[in-house]
Design a protein around this motif. Structure first.
Motif, mmCIF file in Angstrom:
data_model
loop_
_atom_site.group_PDB
_atom_site.id
_atom_site.type_symbol
_atom_site.label_atom_id
_atom_site.label_comp_id
_atom_site.label_asym_id
_atom_site.label_seq_id
_atom_site.Cartn_x
_atom_site.Cartn_y
_atom_site.Cartn_z
ATOM 1 N N LEU A 66 0.824 -1.201 0.000
ATOM 2 C CA LEU A 66 0.000 0.000 0.000
ATOM 3 C C LEU A 66 0.863 1.257 0.000
ATOM 4 O O LEU A 66 0.517 2.266 -0.624
ATOM 5 C CB LEU A 66 -0.933 -0.001 1.218
ATOM 6 N N ARG A 67 2.006 1.186 0.676
ATOM 7 C CA ARG A 67 2.913 2.341 0.697
ATOM 8 C C ARG A 67 3.410 2.654 -0.702
ATOM 9 O O ARG A 67 3.449 3.816 -1.113
ATOM 10 C CB ARG A 67 4.096 2.060 1.629
ATOM 11 N N TYR A 68 3.778 1.634 -1.466
ATOM 12 C CA TYR A 68 4.247 1.862 -2.833
ATOM 13 C C TYR A 68 3.101 2.292 -3.745
ATOM 14 O O TYR A 68 3.307 3.055 -4.695
ATOM 15 C CB TYR A 68 4.931 0.607 -3.374
ATOM 16 N N PHE A 69 1.889 1.833 -3.453
ATOM 17 C CA PHE A 69 0.729 2.286 -4.214
ATOM 18 C C PHE A 69 0.541 3.779 -4.024
ATOM 19 O O PHE A 69 0.295 4.526 -4.971
ATOM 20 C CB PHE A 69 -0.532 1.543 -3.743
ATOM 21 N N GLU A 70 0.660 4.232 -2.768
ATOM 22 C CA GLU A 70 0.460 5.650 -2.471
ATOM 23 C C GLU A 70 1.559 6.500 -3.101
ATOM 24 O O GLU A 70 1.287 7.575 -3.647
ATOM 25 C CB GLU A 70 0.417 5.846 -0.956
ATOM 26 N N LEU A 71 2.788 6.030 -3.033
ATOM 27 C CA LEU A 71 3.906 6.791 -3.599
ATOM 28 C C LEU A 71 3.743 6.966 -5.105
ATOM 29 O O LEU A 71 4.135 8.000 -5.665
ATOM 30 C CB LEU A 71 5.233 6.086 -3.291
ATOM 31 N N ALA A 72 3.182 5.956 -5.775
ATOM 32 C CA ALA A 72 3.039 6.006 -7.237
ATOM 33 C C ALA A 72 1.639 6.450 -7.662
ATOM 34 O O ALA A 72 1.345 6.461 -8.859
ATOM 35 C CB ALA A 72 3.349 4.627 -7.831
ATOM 36 N N SER A 73 0.790 6.820 -6.687
ATOM 37 C CA SER A 73 -0.586 7.233 -6.981
ATOM 38 C C SER A 73 -1.336 6.163 -7.778
ATOM 39 O O SER A 73 -2.032 6.456 -8.757
ATOM 40 C CB SER A 73 -0.597 8.574 -7.744
ATOM 41 N N LEU A 74 -1.184 4.915 -7.362
ATOM 42 C CA LEU A 74 -1.854 3.806 -8.040
ATOM 43 C C LEU A 74 -3.135 3.447 -7.301
ATOM 44 O O LEU A 74 -3.198 3.521 -6.070
ATOM 45 C CB LEU A 74 -0.929 2.587 -8.099
ATOM 46 N N SER A 75 -4.136 3.041 -8.046
ATOM 47 C CA SER A 75 -5.427 2.745 -7.430
ATOM 48 C C SER A 75 -5.858 1.291 -7.595
ATOM 49 O O SER A 75 -6.873 0.889 -7.025
ATOM 50 C CB SER A 75 -6.511 3.662 -8.026
ATOM 51 N N HIS A 76 -5.109 0.499 -8.394
ATOM 52 C CA HIS A 76 -5.555 -0.864 -8.688
ATOM 53 C C HIS A 76 -4.409 -1.874 -8.619
ATOM 54 O O HIS A 76 -3.234 -1.513 -8.701
ATOM 55 C CB HIS A 76 -6.199 -0.934 -10.079
ATOM 56 N N TRP A 77 -4.778 -3.138 -8.472
ATOM 57 C CA TRP A 77 -3.862 -4.260 -8.633
ATOM 58 C C TRP A 77 -4.686 -5.380 -9.268
ATOM 59 O O TRP A 77 -5.840 -5.180 -9.636
ATOM 60 C CB TRP A 77 -3.257 -4.688 -7.291
ATOM 61 N N GLU A 78 -4.078 -6.546 -9.465
ATOM 62 C CA GLU A 78 -4.778 -7.617 -10.167
ATOM 63 C C GLU A 78 -4.593 -8.961 -9.477
ATOM 64 O O GLU A 78 -3.624 -9.163 -8.738
ATOM 65 C CB GLU A 78 -4.272 -7.748 -11.619
ATOM 66 N N ALA A 79 -5.514 -9.856 -9.748
ATOM 67 C CA ALA A 79 -5.404 -11.253 -9.319
ATOM 68 C C ALA A 79 -5.368 -12.119 -10.576
ATOM 69 O O ALA A 79 -6.247 -12.016 -11.435
ATOM 70 C CB ALA A 79 -6.584 -11.640 -8.433
ATOM 71 N N ILE A 80 -4.338 -12.957 -10.681
ATOM 72 C CA ILE A 80 -4.097 -13.752 -11.885
ATOM 73 C C ILE A 80 -4.564 -15.191 -11.654
ATOM 74 O O ILE A 80 -4.203 -15.815 -10.654
ATOM 75 C CB ILE A 80 -2.591 -13.776 -12.241
ATOM 76 N N PRO A 81 -5.353 -15.752 -12.576
ATOM 77 C CA PRO A 81 -5.768 -17.159 -12.437
ATOM 78 C C PRO A 81 -4.640 -18.115 -12.841
ATOM 79 O O PRO A 81 -4.678 -18.746 -13.894
ATOM 80 C CB PRO A 81 -6.964 -17.260 -13.395
#
Length: 389
Positions: free
Chosen positions: A213-228
């Motif tokens: 979450l810290r790296y998400f905030e630093l990069a202003s990212l709002s999403h991630w993914e789940a891979i099957p």
């Protein structure tokens, strides 16, 4: 014809977020038409696959997406992100038996779809219930993979396993491996594209720890993914266990770093490619090694000369292989080397254990520059160098 259906002969349009990562010549003018496979999917009445330029997001990943490709770009990784309506209501929980993996419970999503009057959303609810989830409403890896495989196969049949661009015909072959749906293109240019499906999730749904979450905030990212990604080891919950993916956050960590960081990654990959007994050293292992380094050293570290950085990184790689442990950056409980046998790990360790010393030695022995040249070049490259000297 279903109102969302487009034929394989529709005008070529690059999906939203698609951009070519190559700085030089590449097969992008043919690669984009390959994406016609999405509108060629049969009428499945699934809102997150119809109208592919609106709901399915396509992104280069892997070495091409990171602009860290060493060899000729003839293999591409493309993630297509599946945005399920009301995906913010997917209940994500950690898979305690498989570090780095998560479960996706669709109960609340199904309730919201039930109350949604739109026909395509009701159709999607039926698809999820009858084909993609289990009795407890968990999304099932195998069911999703099989359903997508049927769509790819039907789409290619509609396209007659061929593409025509500017009068040039390319023939297509299809196979699956793990989560990837691979299209082999044989025509004016020969290359392959791995289409990897990913369930889009919001940053707030991440359950793997505060670090990400810290790296998400630093990069202003709002999403991630789940891979099957099917698991090789079967457990009572392996069928519903999805691998978490934070590619955008990883790319953001590498972005803006001193060029020595990226050059060091490329040189280590070049070393891997030169050594026949390092075939099990995946590019993502090397990338993970650098993600850990980036998180543990100051920015000034990468301003050192490569002659200092490379031996240091080979020391780190050697130690990981000696211990047989390379933790997944986003969930250190996952040892990425566990998929290899002890003999495979030992073979790689024996190959790299003396490289750091070999790289440091030329500082004391200038005539040993040939040692460095041999470390990072193929035999054919060395022969060309000698013939031109």
């Amino acid at each position: 014809m279903h109102r969302y259906m487009q034929t394989a002969r529709a005008p070529v349009r690059a999906p939203r977020e698609f951009s070519c990562p190559c700085s030089g010549p590449c097969p992008s003018r043919i690669l984009v038409p390959v994406l016609l496979i999405f509108p060629a999917f049969p009428s499945c009445r699934a809102a997150f696959l119809n109208r592919y330029n609106r709901v399915v997001f396509v992104k280069f990943t892997g070495s091409s997406g990171d602009q860290l490709k060493v060899a000729k770009p003839n293999e591409f990784d493309l993630v297509f992100k599946l945005q399920i309506p009301y995906y913010e209501s997917i209940v994500v929980t950690r898979d305690s038996n498989n570090p780095g993996n998560v479960f996706l419970n669709m109960t609340r999503v199904l309730e919201l779809l039930r109350d949604d009057p739109r026909e395509d959303h009701r159709s999607l609810r039926k698809l999820l219930q009858t084909q993609l989830v289990d009795a407890k409403n968990f999304l099932v890896v195998g069911k999703l993979c099989s359903w997508l495989q049927s769509l790819f196969r039907k789409a290619l049949n509609r396209m007659e396993d061929r593409l025509e661009v500017d009068g040039m015909v390319s023939h297509l072959k299809y196979k699956t491996c793990g989560p990837a749906h691979t299209i082999y293109v044989d025509g004016e240019l020969t290359y392959s594209v791995d289409f990897v499906p990913a369930i889009l999730l919001r940053a707030e749904q991440n359950v793997l720890g505060a670090k990400s979450l810290r790296y998400f905030e630093l990069a202003s990212l709002s999403h991630w993914e789940a891979i099957p990604k099917p698991l090789k080891t079967h457990t009572p919950t392996s069928s519903i266990s999805f691998r978490s993916s934070f590619y955008a956050a990883e790319k953001a960590m590498l972005r803006g770093k001193h060029e020595n960081c990226r050059d060091a990654i490329k040189l280590m990959k070049k070393f891997r490619d030169v050594k026949t007994n390092l075939s099990n050293l995946k590019s993502y292992y090397i990338k993970t090694l650098f993600l850990w380094k980036i998180s543990n050293v100051p920015e000034t570290y990468w301003q050192q000369p490569l002659t200092d950085i490379l031996p240091d990184m080979f020391d780190d790689l050697t130690e990981c292989l000696r211990q047989g442990i390379l933790p997944f950056f986003w969930d250190p409980e996952l040892n990425m080397l566990d998929v290899l046998t002890s003999d495979q790990v030992k073979e790689m360790y024996l190959c790299v254990r003396r490289i750091s010393d070999a790289l440091r030695r030329p500082r004391q022995l200038p005539y040993s520059r040939n040692v460095v040249f041999r470390v990072f070049s193929h035999k054919d490259e060395r022969n060309i160098h000698r013939s031109s000297a």
